[in-house]
Write an enzyme that holds these catalytic residues in place. Sequence first.
Site, mmCIF file in Angstrom:
data_model
loop_
_atom_site.group_PDB
_atom_site.id
_atom_site.type_symbol
_atom_site.label_atom_id
_atom_site.label_comp_id
_atom_site.label_asym_id
_atom_site.label_seq_id
_atom_site.Cartn_x
_atom_site.Cartn_y
_atom_site.Cartn_z
ATOM 1 N N CYS A 163 19.293 42.723 16.596
ATOM 2 C CA CYS A 163 18.558 42.217 17.750
ATOM 3 C C CYS A 163 18.929 43.107 18.940
ATOM 4 C CB CYS A 163 18.979 40.764 17.972
ATOM 5 S SG CYS A 163 18.147 39.990 19.339
ATOM 6 N N CYS A 189 14.731 76.764 41.769
ATOM 7 C CA CYS A 189 13.383 76.444 42.281
ATOM 8 C C CYS A 189 12.335 76.578 41.182
ATOM 9 C CB CYS A 189 13.051 77.382 43.439
ATOM 10 S SG CYS A 189 11.360 77.199 44.011
#
Length: 343
Positions: A163, A189
């Site tokens: 579960c 960049c």
Amino acid sequence: MRLKIYTFFLLIPLCLGWAMRENNPSGAKIPIFDSTSGKIEEVEPVIKSEAEWRNTLTEAQYRIMRQKGTEAAFTGSCPIPPKGKSGIYQCAACGTDLFRYENKFESGTGWPSFWEPVSGLNIRLKEDKTLGMQRTEVLCARCGSHLGHVFEDGPEPSGKRYCINAIALKFSQIPDVSKTEKAIFAAGCFWGVEEAFRQYLGKGVISTRVGYTGGKTQNPSYEEVSSHKTGHAEAVEVEYDPSKISYEELLDIFWSIHDPTTLDRQGPDIGSQYRSAIFYLNPRQEKSARGSKEKLNAQGEFKGRIVTEISPAQEFYPAEPYHQQYFDKRGIKPACHLPQKER
Ligand SMILES: [Zn+2]
């Protein structure tokens, strides 16, 4: 002599810091089953400081995966593959394969339920006596994150019910062989990094796009990323045809277009969004990325030690349209990205 001793003690915290960054403080590898290769691989455990976990997980993920919380029933979303396709549910914190879609069943509990993990190696079970109950906790074997619990009321053939909190899982569809693949790199960049990979369009690179990844903020803007508060890096997602260009060739391009020895910096661009990073999408990419980094370090290819982060790929948020193919659209040569040939 005294200087040497001081240097030694100075080096200890430095080395420890380095080891933590590399997620391998002890150096001991652990066996993990890799469902892509179908083999057991020896991998480094993923160990991070609480601050690093807070930075890489969302608030809800942190509460559940690192503080053993439980999401409310029926609130988690657990993606399923399109009809006829399959997939693997991986640890949202470290990318380890955990459960197969085939082993998922409808338990009616409101949490994703599985009757079997990908491999017993990939999870760890622990007795849990909290909340006045006797339960068995399920943890990721590689990063120790809390996933959920296992109960003895599951379907045949195992009779087990794993579960699991949906938020602790990310879904990875099993790709068709011969299809295209993706790679994600950060090297300063993103305008210039994208431009560098676009030189290989038609030579195996199919498309590129710039975006933000590796942080915690959903759908960040350029301004938010620039403020250093999102944890994201400026990155480039490269779609390629592996029959024409290999991931290893893409790695060669990546290493050649920036200086991977400067932490959170490329030339004049300073900040964690400019960090050097490889975000791998599968264990094969991880192996190649780590291997190439180790090789370059061993060869002394760069003047300093390589600080490039190698992490599992998380959600890639495409950047605003005006950042896409920035130099192509403007017909100008890269200015913000300075190829570093100084070695
Ligand atoms: Zn994990």
